[in-house]
Motif scaffolding. Structure first.
Motif, PDB file in Angstrom:
ATOM      1  N   GLN A 109       0.828  -1.207   0.000  1.00 56.54           N
ATOM      2  CA  GLN A 109       0.000   0.000   0.000  1.00 56.54           C
ATOM      3  C   GLN A 109       0.865   1.260   0.000  1.00 56.54           C
ATOM      4  O   GLN A 109       0.585   2.222  -0.708  1.00 56.54           O
ATOM      5  CB  GLN A 109      -0.897   0.020   1.240  1.00 56.54           C
ATOM      6  N   VAL A 110       1.908   1.254   0.811  1.00 52.02           N
ATOM      7  CA  VAL A 110       2.758   2.437   0.946  1.00 52.02           C
ATOM      8  C   VAL A 110       3.654   2.624  -0.278  1.00 52.02           C
ATOM      9  O   VAL A 110       3.782   3.723  -0.813  1.00 52.02           O
ATOM     10  CB  VAL A 110       3.617   2.341   2.224  1.00 52.02           C
ATOM     11  N   CYS A 111       4.249   1.552  -0.753  1.00 48.74           N
ATOM     12  CA  CYS A 111       5.281   1.673  -1.788  1.00 48.74           C
ATOM     13  C   CYS A 111       4.755   1.552  -3.217  1.00 48.74           C
ATOM     14  O   CYS A 111       5.373   2.089  -4.145  1.00 48.74           O
ATOM     15  CB  CYS A 111       6.359   0.604  -1.581  1.00 48.74           C
ATOM     16  N   LEU A 112       3.642   0.855  -3.411  1.00 47.49           N
ATOM     17  CA  LEU A 112       3.245   0.535  -4.781  1.00 47.49           C
ATOM     18  C   LEU A 112       1.876   1.067  -5.163  1.00 47.49           C
ATOM     19  O   LEU A 112       1.750   1.909  -6.048  1.00 47.49           O
ATOM     20  CB  LEU A 112       3.298  -0.987  -4.989  1.00 47.49           C
ATOM     21  N   CYS A 113       0.818   0.574  -4.524  1.00 50.30           N
ATOM     22  CA  CYS A 113      -0.536   0.984  -4.905  1.00 50.30           C
ATOM     23  C   CYS A 113      -1.526   0.497  -3.862  1.00 50.30           C
ATOM     24  O   CYS A 113      -1.191  -0.362  -3.037  1.00 50.30           O
ATOM     25  CB  CYS A 113      -0.904   0.424  -6.279  1.00 50.30           C
ATOM     26  N   PRO A 114      -2.762   1.015  -3.876  1.00 51.01           N
ATOM     27  CA  PRO A 114      -3.779   0.512  -2.955  1.00 51.01           C
ATOM     28  C   PRO A 114      -4.091  -0.964  -3.227  1.00 51.01           C
ATOM     29  O   PRO A 114      -4.188  -1.370  -4.385  1.00 51.01           O
ATOM     30  CB  PRO A 114      -5.003   1.387  -3.255  1.00 51.01           C
ATOM     31  N   VAL A 115      -4.221  -1.735  -2.164  1.00 54.03           N
ATOM     32  CA  VAL A 115      -4.521  -3.166  -2.285  1.00 54.03           C
ATOM     33  C   VAL A 115      -5.874  -3.442  -1.649  1.00 54.03           C
ATOM     34  O   VAL A 115      -6.098  -3.107  -0.486  1.00 54.03           O
ATOM     35  CB  VAL A 115      -3.439  -4.030  -1.603  1.00 54.03           C
ATOM     36  N   LEU A 116      -6.777  -4.041  -2.420  1.00 58.21           N
ATOM     37  CA  LEU A 116      -8.103  -4.402  -1.935  1.00 58.21           C
ATOM     38  C   LEU A 116      -8.102  -5.885  -1.617  1.00 58.21           C
ATOM     39  O   LEU A 116      -8.024  -6.720  -2.516  1.00 58.21           O
ATOM     40  CB  LEU A 116      -9.172  -4.132  -2.993  1.00 58.21           C
ATOM     41  N   GLN A 117      -8.128  -6.227  -0.338  1.00 53.19           N
ATOM     42  CA  GLN A 117      -8.231  -7.638   0.007  1.00 53.19           C
ATOM     43  C   GLN A 117      -9.629  -8.130  -0.360  1.00 53.19           C
ATOM     44  O   GLN A 117     -10.628  -7.444  -0.139  1.00 53.19           O
ATOM     45  CB  GLN A 117      -7.976  -7.853   1.489  1.00 53.19           C
ATOM     46  N   ALA A 118      -9.669  -9.325  -0.929  1.00 51.27           N
ATOM     47  CA  ALA A 118     -10.935  -9.916  -1.340  1.00 51.27           C
ATOM     48  C   ALA A 118     -11.037 -11.319  -0.756  1.00 51.27           C
ATOM     49  O   ALA A 118     -10.026 -11.986  -0.523  1.00 51.27           O
ATOM     50  CB  ALA A 118     -11.031  -9.977  -2.859  1.00 51.27           C
ATOM     51  N   TYR A 119     -12.261 -11.739  -0.535  1.00 49.31           N
ATOM     52  CA  TYR A 119     -12.492 -13.076   0.019  1.00 49.31           C
ATOM     53  C   TYR A 119     -13.634 -13.737  -0.751  1.00 49.31           C
ATOM     54  O   TYR A 119     -14.687 -13.127  -0.977  1.00 49.31           O
ATOM     55  CB  TYR A 119     -12.839 -12.985   1.507  1.00 49.31           C
ATOM     56  N   GLY A 120     -13.409 -14.954  -1.151  1.00 54.70           N
ATOM     57  CA  GLY A 120     -14.412 -15.723  -1.868  1.00 54.70           C
ATOM     58  C   GLY A 120     -13.812 -17.067  -2.214  1.00 54.70           C
ATOM     59  O   GLY A 120     -12.627 -17.320  -1.965  1.00 54.70           O
ATOM     60  N   LEU A 121     -14.605 -17.934  -2.784  1.00 57.95           N
ATOM     61  CA  LEU A 121     -14.136 -19.264  -3.128  1.00 57.95           C
ATOM     62  C   LEU A 121     -14.629 -19.631  -4.511  1.00 57.95           C
ATOM     63  O   LEU A 121     -15.525 -18.981  -5.060  1.00 57.95           O
ATOM     64  CB  LEU A 121     -14.654 -20.297  -2.111  1.00 57.95           C
ATOM     65  N   THR A 122     -14.036 -20.676  -5.070  1.00 58.47           N
ATOM     66  CA  THR A 122     -14.537 -21.185  -6.342  1.00 58.47           C
ATOM     67  C   THR A 122     -16.017 -21.517  -6.211  1.00 58.47           C
ATOM     68  O   THR A 122     -16.812 -21.264  -7.120  1.00 58.47           O
ATOM     69  CB  THR A 122     -13.753 -22.447  -6.759  1.00 58.47           C
ATOM     70  N   GLU A 123     -16.388 -22.060  -5.069  1.00 56.40           N
ATOM     71  CA  GLU A 123     -17.778 -22.479  -4.847  1.00 56.40           C
ATOM     72  C   GLU A 123     -18.755 -21.307  -4.799  1.00 56.40           C
ATOM     73  O   GLU A 123     -19.977 -21.510  -4.873  1.00 56.40           O
ATOM     74  CB  GLU A 123     -17.874 -23.280  -3.540  1.00 56.40           C
ATOM     75  N   THR A 124     -18.250 -20.079  -4.667  1.00 53.79           N
ATOM     76  CA  THR A 124     -19.128 -18.897  -4.661  1.00 53.79           C
ATOM     77  C   THR A 124     -18.816 -17.984  -5.849  1.00 53.79           C
ATOM     78  O   THR A 124     -19.153 -16.806  -5.835  1.00 53.79           O
ATOM     79  CB  THR A 124     -18.984 -18.107  -3.352  1.00 53.79           C
ATOM     80  N   ALA A 125     -18.150 -18.543  -6.867  1.00 59.00           N
ATOM     81  CA  ALA A 125     -17.763 -17.778  -8.066  1.00 59.00           C
ATOM     82  C   ALA A 125     -16.956 -16.540  -7.690  1.00 59.00           C
ATOM     83  O   ALA A 125     -17.117 -15.469  -8.267  1.00 59.00           O
ATOM     84  CB  ALA A 125     -19.002 -17.397  -8.885  1.00 59.00           C
ATOM     85  N   ALA A 126     -16.097 -16.696  -6.701  1.00 61.67           N
ATOM     86  CA  ALA A 126     -15.166 -15.662  -6.219  1.00 61.67           C
ATOM     87  C   ALA A 126     -15.834 -14.610  -5.352  1.00 61.67           C
ATOM     88  O   ALA A 126     -15.153 -13.790  -4.745  1.00 61.67           O
ATOM     89  CB  ALA A 126     -14.418 -14.978  -7.369  1.00 61.67           C
ATOM     90  N   ALA A 127     -17.159 -14.590  -5.291  1.00 64.86           N
ATOM     91  CA  ALA A 127     -17.844 -13.491  -4.622  1.00 64.86           C
ATOM     92  C   ALA A 127     -18.049 -13.772  -3.140  1.00 64.86           C
ATOM     93  O   ALA A 127     -18.400 -14.875  -2.751  1.00 64.86           O
ATOM     94  CB  ALA A 127     -19.192 -13.231  -5.296  1.00 64.86           C
ATOM     95  N   ALA A 128     -17.845 -12.763  -2.311  1.00 62.65           N
ATOM     96  CA  ALA A 128     -18.182 -12.787  -0.883  1.00 62.65           C
ATOM     97  C   ALA A 128     -17.954 -11.387  -0.313  1.00 62.65           C
ATOM     98  O   ALA A 128     -18.901 -10.673  -0.025  1.00 62.65           O
ATOM     99  CB  ALA A 128     -17.402 -13.830  -0.117  1.00 62.65           C
ATOM    100  N   THR A 129     -16.674 -11.012  -0.159  1.00 63.57           N
ATOM    101  CA  THR A 129     -16.358  -9.682   0.366  1.00 63.57           C
ATOM    102  C   THR A 129     -15.172  -9.090  -0.393  1.00 63.57           C
ATOM    103  O   THR A 129     -14.340  -9.830  -0.926  1.00 63.57           O
ATOM    104  CB  THR A 129     -15.978  -9.731   1.862  1.00 63.57           C
ATOM    105  N   THR A 130     -15.110  -7.774  -0.430  1.00 61.48           N
ATOM    106  CA  THR A 130     -13.904  -7.066  -0.895  1.00 61.48           C
ATOM    107  C   THR A 130     -13.800  -5.754  -0.133  1.00 61.48           C
ATOM    108  O   THR A 130     -14.802  -5.223   0.359  1.00 61.48           O
ATOM    109  CB  THR A 130     -13.926  -6.724  -2.406  1.00 61.48           C
ATOM    110  N   GLN A 131     -12.602  -5.246  -0.056  1.00 59.78           N
ATOM    111  CA  GLN A 131     -12.418  -3.878   0.400  1.00 59.78           C
ATOM    112  C   GLN A 131     -12.730  -2.928  -0.757  1.00 59.78           C
ATOM    113  O   GLN A 131     -12.860  -3.341  -1.908  1.00 59.78           O
ATOM    114  CB  GLN A 131     -10.987  -3.677   0.894  1.00 59.78           C
ATOM    115  N   LEU A 132     -12.822  -1.651  -0.444  1.00 58.30           N
ATOM    116  CA  LEU A 132     -13.035  -0.619  -1.449  1.00 58.30           C
ATOM    117  C   LEU A 132     -11.732   0.147  -1.661  1.00 58.30           C
ATOM    118  O   LEU A 132     -10.855   0.159  -0.794  1.00 58.30           O
ATOM    119  CB  LEU A 132     -14.148   0.338  -1.011  1.00 58.30           C
ATOM    120  N   PRO A 133     -11.567   0.806  -2.810  1.00 55.79           N
ATOM    121  CA  PRO A 133     -10.305   1.501  -3.100  1.00 55.79           C
ATOM    122  C   PRO A 133      -9.910   2.565  -2.086  1.00 55.79           C
ATOM    123  O   PRO A 133      -8.744   2.922  -1.995  1.00 55.79           O
ATOM    124  CB  PRO A 133     -10.570   2.130  -4.477  1.00 55.79           C
ATOM    125  N   ASN A 134     -10.882   3.088  -1.319  1.00 54.27           N
ATOM    126  CA  ASN A 134     -10.542   4.127  -0.339  1.00 54.27           C
ATOM    127  C   ASN A 134     -10.396   3.563   1.074  1.00 54.27           C
ATOM    128  O   ASN A 134     -10.337   4.307   2.036  1.00 54.27           O
ATOM    129  CB  ASN A 134     -11.591   5.237  -0.355  1.00 54.27           C
TER     130      ASN A 134
END
Length: 731
Positions: A465-490
């Motif tokens: 985050q400090v040295c390169l770019c904002p990082v949005l952690q995401a959580y999900g599984l193949t069984e949920t088509a990757a969807a569950a939670t994500t952070q936002l860019p801000n």
């Protein structure tokens, strides 16, 4: 090496009389600029970064699910006739001239002998060459027509076994158009797992690349249903295709993608069935951390729902400036959904590979630019292991600079991290220092990076985050088509995986054995159940396992039981705190979370990967370490210098380093103590810290069978492979 008194005085004076005043002035200017200009990560499409982004549907019921506060209702696909291909059709009407699916021109391939005797393929690469979205669409239609012409029928399955490249995505969309389910298999799979996936789905068609033909050659006698092989080829691999075709002409029919595109354009289409929302789109084989991989059945509706949820998390899309770089395996659900989101929303995307992505990648010639610096992407996806290696590489390069630059970076990093946590702008500091680092690593334009696949440590998250770019952690599984939670860019919080995406609902279900309940104070905790229309159809040909992991709520919402333990924070962000499968109870009664300990140990510079072993009949855990031998050597050399020895010239090879550690008990004791002090400093309890360690000589790559294709540990395989060593450590 100890500093002389004069050197120490110079450094102290530089720190307090030069660097601190300089950074103070920069901080003051940044503060004044921040009063006039908005924080650079603000976005009118995003809620305030301090807003509560998830809350219970029924605030009075602890068993009620959490949903996004950004939308009043769950995102759902109501049109039963909708398909993934329809989304592309709609997008082409609006963004037909968008230049996308870029690939760097391959000018030549040369063999280069390394100092250790290994031979690496080195590529001479030109600029990125693109296709218009209109041309991409036409190629997809022609290819699907060509497939129909050679006998592929709606409802039949095909296997897609290739590295990430434009042909992979176009082939998938061609199949989506004519209702042909796509079976995805990692290109790094071993031959046994590859044969398993093909045989379980009884596919007659395999789509692959010239690079993968050698693997197919080894298993053709094991996959009797295969009758057609479609190859993605180019002038550098055409010879391999011709040899393969001649060798197996009596066994299978070999086509190139280009031949079928031309056939489809010339002959037109035959009858096919249009795909619908509930039709099977993909059977995605998970990377198989326990036994054979499971085939997850993903419908068109699952993909559409996940994509519609993800696009809400990326902020304002600028179709003239945004570019997505594709390099993760397309057989990984996060990468697939990201690329589908880009292609169906008119966001330009271009391709790379682990061999060419960075300046120091194995296939990039010395002095030439890797793909990141050529493309300068604004959006990318990643996984923790990539970011861990990235942060280690940056730190290693900094360690080779002068003491002044190291001191300047250390103090500037500390200042920016403090401002970053406060949500303050650091425009001038970025321009002076951190923009240069970002440009040298990512190209300098990246505005967000989506990171999923595993948990990301606080230290690595903050560093990127400090040295390169904002990082949005995401959580999900193949069984949920990757969807569950994500952070936002801000959002800048670490050790959180973000708020619930608008297409999902999350419940926290009591797990009394682990001591987690959704009535816990101060925050509810429990096993994470993910619900919504992105939750997939189940496991292919595994009805019992499907019934075990999937369920429906009273109101008909489909849920998947993840096995992960989560805690919902007051801001509506989810935190992964444990894993049912990774929790081991020691003989003394304490529970050890293996993932938690491993994430701490992997922060050590001499650790590339590690596997913590805990035995319920023992009172302590142990750790197998796949070392970074370069850093391990440096640590040994520095340790021996204190005793007057210089081993720098003796430890030339990786084997020399590992043999030296094995033969010198005091060195092993010192490294074990370093691990203990580091782990203690990271907040681990004494019983969690490995009491004994072992450095292994094997490289834990996917083809070793010890890690999955997404580099997750195969614990059972590791414990089986190192059984004698583990038994010895526990004696």
């Amino acid at each position: 090496m100890a500093l002389s008194k004069s050197q120490l005085v110079v450094r102290v004076a530089t720190k307090y009389l030069v660097i601190y005043p300089f950074l103070g002035l920069v901080g003051l200017i940044d503060f004044l600029v921040g009063l006039i200009l908005p924080y650079k990560y603000e976005d009118p499409q995003l809620p305030d970064k301090d807003a509560v982004l998830s809350q219970r549907v029924d605030q009075t019921d602890p068993n009620s699910g959490f949903r996004s506060t950004m939308f009043p209702d769950l995102i759902r696909v109501e049109d039963k006739s909708a398909s993934v291909f329809d989304e592309l059709t709609n997008c082409v009407q609006q963004y037909h001239d968008t230049q996308t699916l870029g690939v760097r021109e391959l000018l030549s391939i040369d063999d280069e002998v390394q100092p250790n005797g290994k031979v690496f393929k080195k590529y001479s690469l030109g600029d990125y060459q693109y296709m218009s979205l209109r041309d991409v669409y036409a190629r997809i239609v022609h290819f699907s027509n060509g497939l129909l012409n050679i006998g592929l029928k709606s409802g039949e399955k095909i296997v897609l076994f290739a590295e990430t490249r434009p042909e992979w995505l176009m082939s998938a969309f061609s199949c989506f158009r004519i209702q042909v389910p796509v079976v995805t298999l990692y290109s790094t799979l071993g031959v046994d797992a590859l044969a398993y996936g093909i045989n379980q789905t009884e596919a007659a068609f395999i789509f692959t690349s010239g690079d993968q033909l050698s693997k197919l050659e080894k298993i053709l006698h094991k996959v009797p249903t295969v009758a057609h092989i479609v190859v993605f080829s180019d002038k550098f691999h055409q010879k391999q295709v011709d040899v393969f075709k001649e060798k197996f002409s009596s066994r299978v029919t070999v086509h190139t993608m280009e031949d079928l595109v031309q056939m489809g354009e010339k002959n037109g289409e035959k009858e096919f069935t249009k795909a619908q929302k509930d039709d099977l789109a993909i059977i995605m084989y998970t990377s198989g951390s326990t036994g054979n991989p499971k085939g997850v059945m993903i419908s068109h509706g699952n993909i559409l729902t996940a994509a519609k949820g993800l696009i809400t998390r990326l902020g304002t899309i600028n179709h003239n400036k945004d570019k997505y770089i594709a390099y993760l395996p397309l057989a990984h659900v996060l990468e697939l959904v990201c690329e589908i989101v880009c292609l169906t929303n008119g966001v330009p995307l271009a391709y790379s590979s682990p061999q060419t992505i960075a300046d120091n990648s194995t296939a990039i010639k010395k002095g030439r630019k890797g793909d990141l610096r050529v493309l300068k992407p604004t959006i990318m996806a990643s996984v923790p292991v990539v970011l861990e290696r990235l942060s280690k590489t940056v730190n290693e390069k900094l360690a080779q600079t002068s003491w002044f630059k190291q001191m300047l970076f250390k103090l500037a990093y500390r200042q920016k991290l403090q401002y970053f946590r406060q949500g303050r702008s650091t425009r001038l500091l970025d321009r002076i220092l951190f923009k240069r680092i970002s440009s040298a690593v990512l190209g300098g334009k990246c505005r967000l990076m989506l990171c999923g696949g595993a948990l990301l440590s606080k230290e690595v998250h903050e560093f990127v985050q400090v040295c390169l770019c904002p990082v949005l952690q995401a959580y999900g599984l193949t069984e949920t088509a990757a969807a569950a939670t994500t952070q936002l860019p801000n959002q800048t919080n670490t050790e959180e995986v973000g708020s619930v995406v608008p297409s999902c609902e999350i419940k926290l279900v009591d797990w009394p054995e682990g001591g987690y309940r959704n009535t816990d104070s101060p925050n509810p905790r429990g096993e994470i159940y993910i619900g919504g229309d992105s939750v997939t159809l189940g496991y292919y040909n595994m009805p019992d396992k499907t019934a075990e992991d999937y369920s429906y709520s009273k109101d008909g919402l489909r849920y998947f039981a993840t096995g992960d333990i989560g805690e919902m924070l007051p801001n509506g962000s989810l935190k992964i705190i444990d894993r049912k499968k990774d929790l081991v109870k020691l003989q003394t009664g304490e529970y050890v979370s293996l993932n938690k300990v491993e994430s701490v140990v992997k922060l050590l510079p001499f650790v590339d990967n590690c596997c913590v072993i805990a035995n319920g009949f023992k009172s302590y855990c142990i750790c197998l370490i796949c070392p970074n031998t370069k850093n391990l050597k440096e640590q040994i050399v520095e340790f021996r210098k204190e005793g007057g020895q210089n081993l720098d010239a003796e430890l030339n090879r990786a084997e020399d380093v590992l043999d030296y550690v094995k033969k010198n008990a005091d060195v092993m004791k010192k490294l074990t103590q370093d691990l203990f002090e580091h782990s203690k400093g990271q907040g681990l309890d004494r019983f969690e810290i490995p009491s004994k360690i072992l450095f292994v000589k094997e490289s834990w790559a996917p083809d070793s069978g010890l890690v999955t294709d997404s580099l997750k540990l195969k614990r059972k395989e590791i414990e089986k492979f190192y059984k004698n060593e583990i038994d010895s450590l526990y004696k």
